[in-house]
Scaffold this motif. Structure first.
Motif, short mmCIF file in Angstrom:
data_model
loop_
_atom_site.label_atom_id
_atom_site.label_comp_id
_atom_site.label_asym_id
_atom_site.label_seq_id
_atom_site.Cartn_x
_atom_site.Cartn_y
_atom_site.Cartn_z
N LEU A 56 0.84 -1.19 0.00
CA LEU A 56 0.00 0.00 0.00
C LEU A 56 0.88 1.24 0.00
O LEU A 56 1.69 1.44 0.91
CB LEU A 56 -0.89 -0.04 1.25
N ILE A 57 0.71 2.09 -1.04
CA ILE A 57 1.52 3.31 -1.14
C ILE A 57 0.62 4.52 -1.37
O ILE A 57 -0.52 4.39 -1.83
CB ILE A 57 2.61 3.22 -2.23
N ASN A 58 1.17 5.70 -1.06
CA ASN A 58 0.42 6.95 -1.16
C ASN A 58 1.37 8.05 -1.63
O ASN A 58 2.59 7.93 -1.50
CB ASN A 58 -0.16 7.32 0.21
N ILE A 59 0.78 9.11 -2.17
CA ILE A 59 1.56 10.32 -2.44
C ILE A 59 0.95 11.44 -1.62
O ILE A 59 -0.28 11.54 -1.49
CB ILE A 59 1.61 10.66 -3.94
N HIS A 60 1.82 12.26 -1.03
CA HIS A 60 1.38 13.35 -0.16
C HIS A 60 2.02 14.65 -0.64
O HIS A 60 3.21 14.67 -0.97
CB HIS A 60 1.80 13.06 1.29
N PRO A 61 1.24 15.75 -0.69
CA PRO A 61 1.76 17.00 -1.25
C PRO A 61 2.57 17.85 -0.26
O PRO A 61 2.30 19.02 -0.06
CB PRO A 61 0.49 17.72 -1.71
N SER A 62 3.55 17.22 0.38
CA SER A 62 4.53 17.95 1.17
C SER A 62 5.80 17.12 1.24
O SER A 62 5.80 15.95 0.86
CB SER A 62 4.02 18.25 2.58
N LEU A 63 6.84 17.74 1.75
CA LEU A 63 8.09 17.02 1.99
C LEU A 63 7.99 16.41 3.38
O LEU A 63 8.40 17.01 4.37
CB LEU A 63 9.29 17.96 1.88
N LEU A 64 7.40 15.23 3.43
CA LEU A 64 7.27 14.56 4.73
C LEU A 64 8.64 14.38 5.35
O LEU A 64 9.62 14.19 4.63
CB LEU A 64 6.57 13.20 4.54
N PRO A 65 8.76 14.50 6.66
CA PRO A 65 7.69 14.46 7.65
C PRO A 65 7.00 15.80 7.92
O PRO A 65 6.14 15.87 8.79
CB PRO A 65 8.41 13.96 8.91
N ALA A 66 7.35 16.85 7.17
CA ALA A 66 6.69 18.14 7.38
C ALA A 66 5.28 18.13 6.83
O ALA A 66 5.02 17.55 5.78
CB ALA A 66 7.50 19.25 6.70
N PHE A 67 4.37 18.77 7.52
CA PHE A 67 3.03 19.06 7.04
C PHE A 67 2.23 17.82 6.65
O PHE A 67 1.78 17.67 5.52
CB PHE A 67 3.06 20.06 5.88
N THR A 68 2.06 16.93 7.60
CA THR A 68 1.14 15.81 7.38
C THR A 68 -0.28 16.36 7.35
O THR A 68 -0.54 17.49 7.76
CB THR A 68 1.26 14.77 8.51
N GLY A 69 -1.21 15.57 6.84
CA GLY A 69 -2.61 16.00 6.83
C GLY A 69 -2.94 16.94 5.69
O GLY A 69 -2.35 16.86 4.61
N LEU A 70 -3.87 17.85 5.95
CA LEU A 70 -4.42 18.71 4.91
C LEU A 70 -3.81 20.11 4.90
O LEU A 70 -3.04 20.47 5.78
CB LEU A 70 -5.94 18.83 5.11
N ASN A 71 -4.15 20.89 3.88
CA ASN A 71 -3.75 22.30 3.74
C ASN A 71 -2.23 22.48 3.74
O ASN A 71 -1.71 23.44 4.29
CB ASN A 71 -4.40 23.17 4.83
N THR A 72 -1.56 21.56 3.10
CA THR A 72 -0.09 21.55 3.15
C THR A 72 0.53 22.79 2.52
O THR A 72 1.51 23.32 3.03
CB THR A 72 0.46 20.29 2.46
N HIS A 73 -0.01 23.26 1.40
CA HIS A 73 0.60 24.38 0.69
C HIS A 73 0.44 25.68 1.48
O HIS A 73 1.39 26.45 1.61
CB HIS A 73 0.02 24.49 -0.72
N GLN A 74 -0.74 25.89 2.02
CA GLN A 74 -0.98 27.07 2.86
C GLN A 74 -0.05 27.05 4.07
O GLN A 74 0.56 28.07 4.42
CB GLN A 74 -2.45 27.10 3.32
N ARG A 75 0.07 25.90 4.69
CA ARG A 75 0.91 25.77 5.88
C ARG A 75 2.38 26.00 5.55
O ARG A 75 3.12 26.63 6.33
CB ARG A 75 0.69 24.41 6.53
#
Length: 192
Positions: free
Chosen positions: A109-128
C-alpha cells in the motif's frame, strides 16, 4: 501478471500519470505488470471516465452507504482482493484508512502526499508551507502505515516556494512533480 489497483476520489491526475507511464514504458513487458482496476468512493469522480476510456476496470464503493469506517474498509478490501493486487496505489483517495485495512495490504500500500514529509502531514499543506516561511516545498511517495502520512519514504521531489506564491500556484507546481515521481516510484517497486 502483477496487478495494480489505484484508489481515487476525484480527478485522478496521478492515476492518469501512472496509467500513461505504464503504457509508454510497457510495464506489461518490462515488469509483468498492469493497472487492473481503478476504485473510487465517489461515483462522480472524474478519473473514472479516464480509466474507462483506457479499458481499465472501474468500481465505485460509496462510503456514505456504510455505518462506519470498518464496514466500508472491509468491503473495499474485498473488492481490491478480487484483483489480486501486487500494489494498492492511493492517488487522491480522500479517506483515512483503518488499521485493519492497512494491515491487510501491508507492504503493498503506497500513497503520495503534497509535502516534503515528515513536514506538514494531513491537509492544507501548501498554505501551511507558505505560512511557515518555507523556501522549499514538494511531494512525497511513501508506504502507508496505520499512522497518517508517516510511512517509509520512497521518493520525494522539491520545488521552490516563490515570494508571490498562493496555495494554488504552489499546489500546481507540486502536482506537476507528483506526476513525475509517482510513476517512477511505482516502476521501481515493480522492478524489485
Amino acid at each position: 501478471m502483477k496487478n495494480l489497483v489505484i484508489l481515487i476520489s476525484g480527478g485522478g491526475s496521478n492515476m492518469a500519470a501512472i496509467v500513461r507511464a505504464s503504457r509508454q514504458q510497457d510495464w506489461a513487458r518490462r515488469y509483468g505488470a498492469r493497472v487492473a482496476a481503478v476504485v473510487s468512493n465517489k461515483a462522480e469522480a472524474e478519473g473514472l471516465a479516464f480509466a474507462r476510456e483506457q479499458g481499465i476496470a472501474t468500481e465505485v464503493l460509496d462510503h456514505r452507504q456504510f455505518a462506519g469506517r470498518e464496514a466500508f474498509d472491509a468491503r473495499l478490501a474485498q473488492i481490491i482482493d478480487g484483483y489480486d493486487p501486487a500494489l494498492v496505489v492511493l492517488a487522491g483517495f480522500m479517506r483515512i484508512l483503518t488499521p485493519g485495512f492497512v494491515s491487510h495490504f501491508e507492504g503493498r500500500l503506497i500513497n503520495i502526499h503534497p509535502s516534503l514529509l515528515p513536514a506538514f502531514t494531513g491537509l492544507n499543506t501548501h498554505q501551511r508551507a507558505i505560512e511557515a516561511g518555507c523556501k522549499f516545498a514538494g511531494c512525497t511517495v511513501h508506504r502507508v502505515t496505520a499512522e497518517l502520512d508517516v510511512g517509509p519514504i520512497l521518493e520525494q521531489a522539491v520545488v521552490p516556494v516563490l515570494a508571490d506564491d498562493s496555495p494554488q500556484s504552489l499546489a500546481a507546481r507540486v502536482l506537476a512533480q507528483e506526476h513525475v515521481i509517482y510513476p517512477q516510484a511505482v516502476a521501481r517497486l515493480l522492478s524489485n
